[in-house]
Design a protein around this motif. Sequence first.
Motif, mmCIF file in Angstrom:
data_model
loop_
_atom_site.group_PDB
_atom_site.id
_atom_site.type_symbol
_atom_site.label_atom_id
_atom_site.label_comp_id
_atom_site.label_asym_id
_atom_site.label_seq_id
_atom_site.Cartn_x
_atom_site.Cartn_y
_atom_site.Cartn_z
ATOM 1 N N THR A 77 2.001 4.386 -4.659
ATOM 2 C CA THR A 77 0.977 3.631 -3.949
ATOM 3 C C THR A 77 0.260 4.511 -2.940
ATOM 4 N N LEU A 94 5.807 1.170 1.344
ATOM 5 C CA LEU A 94 4.928 1.751 0.335
ATOM 6 C C LEU A 94 5.660 2.823 -0.464
ATOM 7 N N THR A 95 5.425 2.818 -1.762
ATOM 8 C CA THR A 95 6.003 3.822 -2.636
ATOM 9 C C THR A 95 5.121 5.064 -2.652
ATOM 10 N N GLN A 119 0.402 -3.261 -4.562
ATOM 11 C CA GLN A 119 1.720 -2.777 -4.958
ATOM 12 C C GLN A 119 2.564 -3.897 -5.564
#
Length: 623
Positions: A147, A143-144, A274
Amino acid sequence: MALPPAFLDELRARTPLAELIGRRTRLIRAGGRNWKGCCPFHQEKTPSFYVYEDHFHCFGCGAHGDAVSFVMRAEGASFLEAVERLAAEAGLEVPKPGPEAAERERRARDLHAVLAAAAAAFERRLRLPEGRAALDYLHRRGLTEETIARFGLGWSGAGRGALAADLKAEGVEPEQLVEAGLVRPREGEGAAGGYSDFFFNRVMFPIRDRRGRVIGFGGRILGDGQPKYVNSPETALFRKRRALYGLDLAREAAFRGAAVVVVEGYMDVIALHQAGFGGAVAPLGTALTEEHLEELWRLTPEPVLCFDGDAAGARAAERAALAALPLLAPERTLRIATLPGGEDPDTLVARQGPRGFQALLDAARPLSEALFAMLAGARLPEAPEQRAALRNRLVAVAGTIPDRALAAEYRRAWLDRFFAAAGSARRAAPGGIGARRFRAAGAPSPRPPRPPLDPPAVRRERARILLAITLRHPWLLDEVEEPLAALDLPEGEATRLRAAILACHAAASRAEGAGALDSAGLMSQLASMGAADALAWALQGAGLPTAATADAQPREALDGWWHFFGYLRGEADLVDDRRAAERALVETNDPAAQRRLIRLTEALAALRRGDGTSGQDGFAGDP
């Protein structure tokens, strides 16, 4: 809350429908005060969407309603949300609820505020040193930061009473935390014993309603503890039977054209968003409910259910499909996508990228096809008793669909597949009963293949069924007299019988004080006119569908008549008929013209789908 009918009437009267809809799609004048344009609810190049003074109707997809229902459908708004928006534009004040309803709304607002404060506290803790393990876990899952922020992910804290301490400074009392499902009184110690956190040592996933308000939380434990995931308890705001994770974001994406996809878990939803699949949602550890399905259909007429390829996924898919059948309608259905064994959406996207998941969505099967495979299995059973049981089950399951026409279509499609599979199995079995019978009789070879269909014979049979439906239900002639007269029927019994039927109908229409022409009276007149042979030809028992029986429901008979009319008329002529009906509707705005256009549209759609080819169920009867 219930709103006074007088207020709703005033709201509709003050809302210019063409102006409201014109913000979504370009409208042009279509005679008088009517408008037309391309439907905003499905892709089309030729306008079939008409806007009248007090309602709209699409002759392509069937969308229909008033100003309130348009806002609900176009924006995914609830009824009250749509009313409030239109009332603000119209300068009207929505009537206030009574004292009890007002108190419920006030408490709900307070709970929303408490849950929002809790969500903010969890997010802050994720960025503290104590939340480092949780943040590392989210990064390892791919996950960024964007996100993580978009979904409001957080950390519950590992210390007892951490949330209560955080929110005390904001004026939140422990009793409010209990009501919000965030803490609970310690058992056996009474009110003076204090409270324990419902979420402890967990990565936190805020659950929002369709308007983006936090209504509860899900929490995933770090490490090997059990249960791995827990959800908020049931509260005044949170009901697992109604809530879908990611609904607020999916609602926005669906209105931009994204596919609505139902997956299993929190991380599946987040990973798909995402990767660009903004319509992903998930139920909260429970099977899909009626409330879930209704919510999904508010977003799109055909959501995709995505299940694991293992046995548990197959069982979940079958449960969901069977639960959906009593809620199906021609304008709303499902598709079923099956993941490869050992994969879930999160791992599939990580391994194959967005293209891999898009290929899975593109391969999703229509509900009717997928459910037949679930009910029938990989191959039909061999024993006659088991085959009969399967056939009865197919008919019974199709019968759970409330729309009679749709139920008939499912029944016909499933029985077609059943008989086709049974025929293939018999042909593929060299040592089957049929082969043994041929050998015992000394036959040199098996039965020759069935000869191909004879097109003129098929046309005569369709004409016979059309006339049989007319004979059993002569009240249809008030609507179908003109198209029946213009239809190119095979010469012989069909044309003679049609001429006699139309003559009887014309005579009955001219006779003053005469009642409606019933089936028995019509057939008696036809016999007296010398059409007894043609009458016997039309009503001979073999091959007649349910629509041609005396006990068929009116809708079933009407649908059946137009169904066979479409096949006899042909696609090119049906297209011309439909255009003429559209012109007539624009010029007259007559309800009869509208009904004619709807019937022609349905007949053309059925013809293009290739419906109506075999069996006695539904609109069957073709040889």
